[in-house]
Motif scaffolding. Structure first.
Motif, PDB file in Angstrom:
ATOM      1  N   LEU A  13       1.242  -1.088  -0.121  1.00  0.00           N
ATOM      2  CA  LEU A  13       0.462   0.044   0.106  1.00  0.00           C
ATOM      3  C   LEU A  13       0.681   1.643   0.170  1.00  0.00           C
ATOM      4  O   LEU A  13       2.205   1.491   0.625  1.00  0.00           O
ATOM      5  CB  LEU A  13      -1.282   0.001   1.924  1.00  0.00           C
ATOM      6  CG  LEU A  13      -1.843  -0.638   1.081  1.00  0.00           C
ATOM      7  CD1 LEU A  13      -2.452  -0.850   2.691  1.00  0.00           C
ATOM      8  CD2 LEU A  13      -3.529  -0.831  -0.108  1.00  0.00           C
ATOM      9  N   GLY A  40      -6.701  -2.692   1.920  1.00  0.00           N
ATOM     10  CA  GLY A  40      -6.280  -4.477   2.255  1.00  0.00           C
ATOM     11  C   GLY A  40      -5.505  -3.941   3.715  1.00  0.00           C
ATOM     12  O   GLY A  40      -6.019  -3.628   4.527  1.00  0.00           O
ATOM     13  N   ARG A  41      -4.804  -5.150   3.532  1.00  0.00           N
ATOM     14  CA  ARG A  41      -4.856  -5.436   5.194  1.00  0.00           C
ATOM     15  C   ARG A  41      -3.747  -4.462   5.975  1.00  0.00           C
ATOM     16  O   ARG A  41      -3.544  -3.921   6.002  1.00  0.00           O
ATOM     17  CB  ARG A  41      -4.082  -6.584   5.439  1.00  0.00           C
ATOM     18  CG  ARG A  41      -4.743  -7.852   4.479  1.00  0.00           C
ATOM     19  CD  ARG A  41      -4.088  -9.251   5.241  1.00  0.00           C
ATOM     20  NE  ARG A  41      -4.906 -10.122   4.079  1.00  0.00           N
ATOM     21  CZ  ARG A  41      -5.799 -11.136   5.208  1.00  0.00           C
ATOM     22  NH1 ARG A  41      -6.380 -10.429   6.294  1.00  0.00           N
ATOM     23  NH2 ARG A  41      -6.581 -12.078   4.591  1.00  0.00           N
ATOM     24  N   SER A  56      -5.069  -1.635   6.952  1.00  0.00           N
ATOM     25  CA  SER A  56      -5.625   0.094   6.395  1.00  0.00           C
ATOM     26  C   SER A  56      -7.142   0.501   7.002  1.00  0.00           C
ATOM     27  O   SER A  56      -7.268  -0.412   8.543  1.00  0.00           O
ATOM     28  CB  SER A  56      -6.121  -0.010   5.248  1.00  0.00           C
ATOM     29  OG  SER A  56      -7.610  -0.996   4.680  1.00  0.00           O
ATOM     30  N   HIS A 109     -10.012  -1.591   7.345  1.00  0.00           N
ATOM     31  CA  HIS A 109      -9.900  -3.379   7.494  1.00  0.00           C
ATOM     32  C   HIS A 109      -9.897  -3.853   9.108  1.00  0.00           C
ATOM     33  O   HIS A 109     -10.646  -4.327  10.072  1.00  0.00           O
ATOM     34  CB  HIS A 109      -8.540  -3.384   7.216  1.00  0.00           C
ATOM     35  CG  HIS A 109      -8.315  -4.703   7.797  1.00  0.00           C
ATOM     36  ND1 HIS A 109      -7.071  -5.005   8.576  1.00  0.00           N
ATOM     37  CD2 HIS A 109      -8.575  -6.543   7.358  1.00  0.00           C
ATOM     38  CE1 HIS A 109      -6.942  -6.545   8.652  1.00  0.00           C
ATOM     39  NE2 HIS A 109      -7.939  -6.982   7.764  1.00  0.00           N
TER      40      HIS A 109
END
Length: 647
Positions: free
Chosen positions: A492, A541-542, A544, A547
């Motif tokens: 990211l 994404g993971r 974030s 998340h």
């Protein structure tokens, strides 16, 4: 079933024939002595009664020799002392006991006067035979006195006590090849030492002192080396040594390299194992045999370290389902038996490595197994510089690598190794010595962030900060915004960040969890209020904002019983929570309501504190980073921060 019947030999003539046949092979004589010594521990065998004995012999490579010696151990007493021979030998090497084979074995045990079942260590005995047997015994190691007697009987040679002590440690298959009639014992000993040298030779490589950026793992490894030295010297007992440790960390942080360096620092043998390595052997029976073989190798070379790579691939029995569930359960159970079975583990340190420790079966990490958890994270700046120095192997001794170390923040050891390799290649292509610019030239080039994107990032990060201050949630350390980033499709793109120091002990109450969700949504709320619309920067994404906020809301509703219902639907780890979210439409609706409610809540905070958001964002754009004190000064100079009501 392999059956051997030797009949018609009686009295003295039979004994002479028996001895002449036995003395034809020196290794077979040694195997016979070991088997007789083991069988004599069973009273029925000593008293020349009928018996059923299970005999476990060591080493796959030597099984054929033990198998041949079994006929002498089982039939020998009948031959020497006379009488009809009603003996049957059953052998099993590396294959599973099917139901048919078990029934045949039980029938043989009931029919025959004497039954000897010979298996290798990895095969074991059926439970039904264990009930029927008069004894289950293991063949012990070769004794030096048997070596001396066997050499005299079979080879007509004299062996010194020192030579016998060494020969007793050598596998029978190697003894068979080296000790031939007419060859001197000293020459045979020299050949045997050469034959076993590759097994004991350690692959060259770094020790723990050569590795950098290991943190807690490096400190633990040096403590283990000290403890093993003290154990060898008799200063401490084996119970005082850390016998099982779990290494975890992101890919590329050097867990496998650490295992090799640990073994070299401790001066012990390293045995490698993994589910993938064992599965490559074939079906389940072959896999289990290979697994037990790895632990047998570690036991035979103790003190040793057995390294179980990617141990999280074994899985958790609580999560198995479908057609392969039974297969997976058997694999986990066999691994648990190997790690903490009935056989002694003295001298064996087990190191498991994984990327996802939360996926491990709880029984693997309980006390007495892999009960020490050591994390290997990405190296800090000093560690990165040390790793670069190691891979440069003496090149650029006087160069200042600090700029390269700063530019590689967040890189793993594997990525730093690749950087040095690419710089070497650049120098080779130029047909010259490597210089510092070769390293710098291989670094990804940062790209300036456009002004409008940088302002959005500043507003976004300020939103987190203002909401956290308003709700008194977390202790602000600093906030920053980048002026340039290195494009990386694998990661990211992070244009900035707000750093908070969490409390060491959290209550995790209803209000505290909702406040935590609100802080994570503060960034996108600030974008909407200040800039008119939000971007995709809050998700994607993971790790974030969306998340982590979603996981907190899921735990709130499905695991902690703090939401609309009390039902426990999932554990509080990410995999279980997201699986529950996908399967339960009503849970999805409840989680979405929590997120939308908190987004409305923080939007009101941002609107009320709009001047504070704009003031901090402007200062952040000008300076690039702000400390917690600087943020508070700016807020105090604006309208002043208003604490809002929780809930």
């Amino acid at each position: 079933m392999d059956k051997y019947k030797l009949v018609g030999f009686r009295g003295e003539g039979g004994q002479n024939s028996f001895r002449s046949r036995l003395q034809r092979s020196f290794p077979r004589f040694l195997a016979y002595c070991g088997m007789m010594r083991a069988c004599r521990s069973v009273p029925q065998f000593r008293r020349r009664k009928s018996y059923a004995i299970g005999l476990s012999v060591p080493g796959d490579a030597d099984f054929d020799i033990y198998n041949a010696a079994a006929s002498y151990a089982a039939h020998g007493r009948a031959i020497v002392h006379g009488g009809d021979d009603d003996t049957e030998i059953v052998t099993r090497n590396g294959s599973r006991w099917t139901k048919t084979r078990e029934m045949e074995l039980l029938a043989t045990s009931a029919k025959r006067h004497r039954v000897l079942v010979v298996v290798d260590k990895g095969t074991g005995f059926p439970d039904s035979f264990r009930l029927a047997a008069d004894g289950i015994v293991a063949v012990g190691p070769i004794l030096p006195r048997h070596v001396i007697a066997g050499a005299k009987l079979c080879l007509g040679a004299d062996v010194t006590p020192e030579q016998a002590a060494f020969i007793a440690t050598v596998p029978l298959a190697i003894i068979s090849a080296a000790m031939r009639p007419g060859r001197s014992i000293s020459h045979a000993v020299t050949l045997m030492k050469k034959a076993i040298q590759p097994k004991q030779k350690e692959v060259s490589g770094p020790t723990l002192d050569d590795l950098h950026g290991l943190g807690e793992a490096g400190a633990w490894g040096r403590e283990l080396a000290t403890d093993l030295a003290d154990w060898r010297a008799g200063r401490i007992g084996w119970e005082d040594v850390d016998r099982g440790v779990l290494l975890s960390g992101p890919p590329g942080t050097g867990k496998t390299t650490f295992a090799g360096a640990l073994a070299r620092s401790c001066g012990v043998r390293l045995v490698l194992g993994s589910l993938a390595r064992w599965q490559a052997k074939g079906h389940l029976g072959d896999l289990l045999k290979a697994m037990r073989g790895a632990f047998d190798e570690a036991r035979e070379n103790a003190p040793s370290i057995i390294f179980l790579d990617e141990i999280d691939a074994v899985g958790d029995r609580e999560r198995f389902n479908g057609d392969n569930a039974q297969y997976c359960v058997e694999v986990v159970s066999a691994l648990l038996e190997c790690i903490d079975g009935a056989e002694s583990r003295e001298g064996i340190v087990i190191v498991g490595a994984c990327n996802h420790p939360h996926r491990l079966d709880a029984a693997l990490v309980r006390a007495g197994r892999l009960d020490r958890h050591v994390r290997i994270s990405f190296p800090d700046q000093e560690g990165r510089e040390g790793i670069l120095r190691w891979h440069l192997q003496g090149l650029l001794p006087d160069a200042d690598l600090s700029a390269v170390a700063v530019a590689t923040e967040g890189w793993s050891g594997a990525s730093l190794e690749q950087l040095v390799r690419q710089a070497r290649r650049r120098a080779r292509r130029g047909r010259r010595e490597m210089v510092l610019d070769d390293l710098s030239a291989e670094l990804p080039r940062p790209v300036a962030i456009p002004a409008e994107m940088r302002r959005r990032a500043a507003v976004h990060e300020t939103g987190h900060v203002i909401v956290a201050l308003a709700l008194a949630c977390g202790e602000l350390v600093s906030v920053s915004v980048e002026s340039a980033i290195v494009p990386d499709p694998q990661r990211l793109q992070n244009g900035g960040g707000a750093c908070f120091r969490d409390k060491s002990i959290k209550e995790r109450t209803h209000d505290e969890l909702l406040d935590s969700i609100a802080v994570r949504l503060g960034g996108i709320a600030a974008e909407e209020v200040i800039l008119g619309q939000r971007s995709a920067g809050g998700g994607g994404g993971r790790g974030s904002d969306l998340h982590t906020a979603t996981l907190l809301a899921l735990a709130f509703e499905a695991s902690y019983g703090l939401g609309e219902g009390l039902a426990y639907l999932a554990g509080d780890d990410e995999e279980e929570l997201l699986a529950a979210l996908k399967l339960d439409r009503f849970l999805h609706e409840r989680v979405d309501r929590i997120l939308l409610d908190q987004l409305r809540r923080v939007t009101e905070i941002i609107e009320r504190q709009r001047l504070d958001v704009e003031g901090v964002a402007a200062a952040l754009l000008a300076k690039g980073s702000l400390s917690a004190g600087e943020v508070r000064e700016i807020v105090a100079g604006q309208s002043g921060l208003q604490l809002v009501e929780q809930g």
